[in-house]
Motif scaffolding. Structure first.
Motif, mmCIF file in Angstrom:
data_model
loop_
_atom_site.group_PDB
_atom_site.id
_atom_site.type_symbol
_atom_site.label_atom_id
_atom_site.label_comp_id
_atom_site.label_asym_id
_atom_site.label_seq_id
_atom_site.Cartn_x
_atom_site.Cartn_y
_atom_site.Cartn_z
ATOM 1 N N TYR A 50 0.807 -1.223 0.000
ATOM 2 C CA TYR A 50 0.000 0.000 0.000
ATOM 3 C C TYR A 50 0.838 1.270 0.000
ATOM 4 C CZ TYR A 50 1.157 1.048 4.853
ATOM 5 O OH TYR A 50 1.836 1.373 5.995
ATOM 6 N N PHE A 51 2.093 1.193 0.446
ATOM 7 C CA PHE A 51 2.860 2.403 0.727
ATOM 8 C C PHE A 51 3.127 3.248 -0.516
ATOM 9 C CE2 PHE A 51 6.520 4.983 1.895
ATOM 10 C CZ PHE A 51 6.079 5.503 3.088
ATOM 11 N N TYR A 52 3.693 2.657 -1.562
ATOM 12 C CA TYR A 52 4.002 3.434 -2.770
ATOM 13 C C TYR A 52 2.746 4.018 -3.417
ATOM 14 C CZ TYR A 52 9.029 3.335 -3.540
ATOM 15 O OH TYR A 52 10.368 3.582 -3.473
ATOM 16 N N MET A 54 -0.023 4.873 -2.035
ATOM 17 C CA MET A 54 -0.517 5.931 -1.156
ATOM 18 C C MET A 54 0.329 7.196 -1.302
ATOM 19 S SD MET A 54 -0.628 6.115 3.004
ATOM 20 C CE MET A 54 1.157 6.098 3.093
ATOM 21 N N ILE A 55 1.644 7.044 -1.222
ATOM 22 C CA ILE A 55 2.543 8.203 -1.324
ATOM 23 C C ILE A 55 2.417 8.862 -2.686
ATOM 24 C CG2 ILE A 55 4.991 8.859 -1.460
ATOM 25 C CD1 ILE A 55 3.981 8.541 1.378
ATOM 26 N N THR A 57 -0.146 8.832 -4.699
ATOM 27 C CA THR A 57 -1.452 9.502 -4.784
ATOM 28 C C THR A 57 -1.401 10.836 -4.053
ATOM 29 O OG1 THR A 57 -2.583 7.377 -4.954
ATOM 30 C CG2 THR A 57 -3.907 9.275 -4.280
ATOM 31 N N ILE A 58 -0.766 10.847 -2.878
ATOM 32 C CA ILE A 58 -0.593 12.105 -2.133
ATOM 33 C C ILE A 58 0.225 13.092 -2.962
ATOM 34 C CG2 ILE A 58 0.514 13.140 -0.112
ATOM 35 C CD1 ILE A 58 -0.304 10.559 1.421
#
Length: 129
Positions: A50-52, A54-55, A57-58
């Motif tokens: 999920y991390f990449y 999410m980052i 998208t932010i």
């Protein structure tokens, strides 16, 4: 100061929009080959799943926000930890890319200074609820 904020906002917004979109669309032709500790770090971040996304998208949302100048002070604050991490990553783990960290942290710091009046409410020592 208005010109500095405008230029910093456009540079930072453009960089975050482009590199955020590149994660999903893969239009920049490069293949980073990370090995050792750097490879383990990147593999760990990608491995959680999920991390990449999410980052990135932010980054896209923050970049658009800065480019259209809507909620720009908020976006500058949200993007600052990402800019700082890019600086530290490219200074400590991949020193050859230090300029990328500087290219992000510089405009982000300038925006922080330019928008400082909007942040005064965040620096309250003892808030009353």
């Amino acid at each position: 100061m208005k010109a500095t904020v405008l230029i910093s906002r456009i540079i930072l917004g453009f960089l975050y929009l482009v590199f955020g979109l590149d994660y999903f669309l893969r239009f920049i032709p490069y293949q980073p080959l990370h090995t050792g500790v750097t490879g383990a770090f990147v593999a760990g971040l990608k491995g959680v799943g999920y991390f990449y996304p999410m980052i990135k998208t932010i980054q896209i949302l923050g970049g658009i926000s800065l480019l259209v100048n809507k909620y720009a002070p908020f976006s500058a604050v949200v993007l600052f930890p990402i800019s700082l991490n890019v600086l530290l990553f490219h200074t400590i783990l991949v020193p050859s890319g230090w300029w990328m960290g500087v290219l992000l942290i510089g405009p982000n710091l300038l925006l922080g200074w330019g928008y400082r009046k909007y942040y005064s409410g965040m620096f309250v020592m003892k808030p009353v609820v």
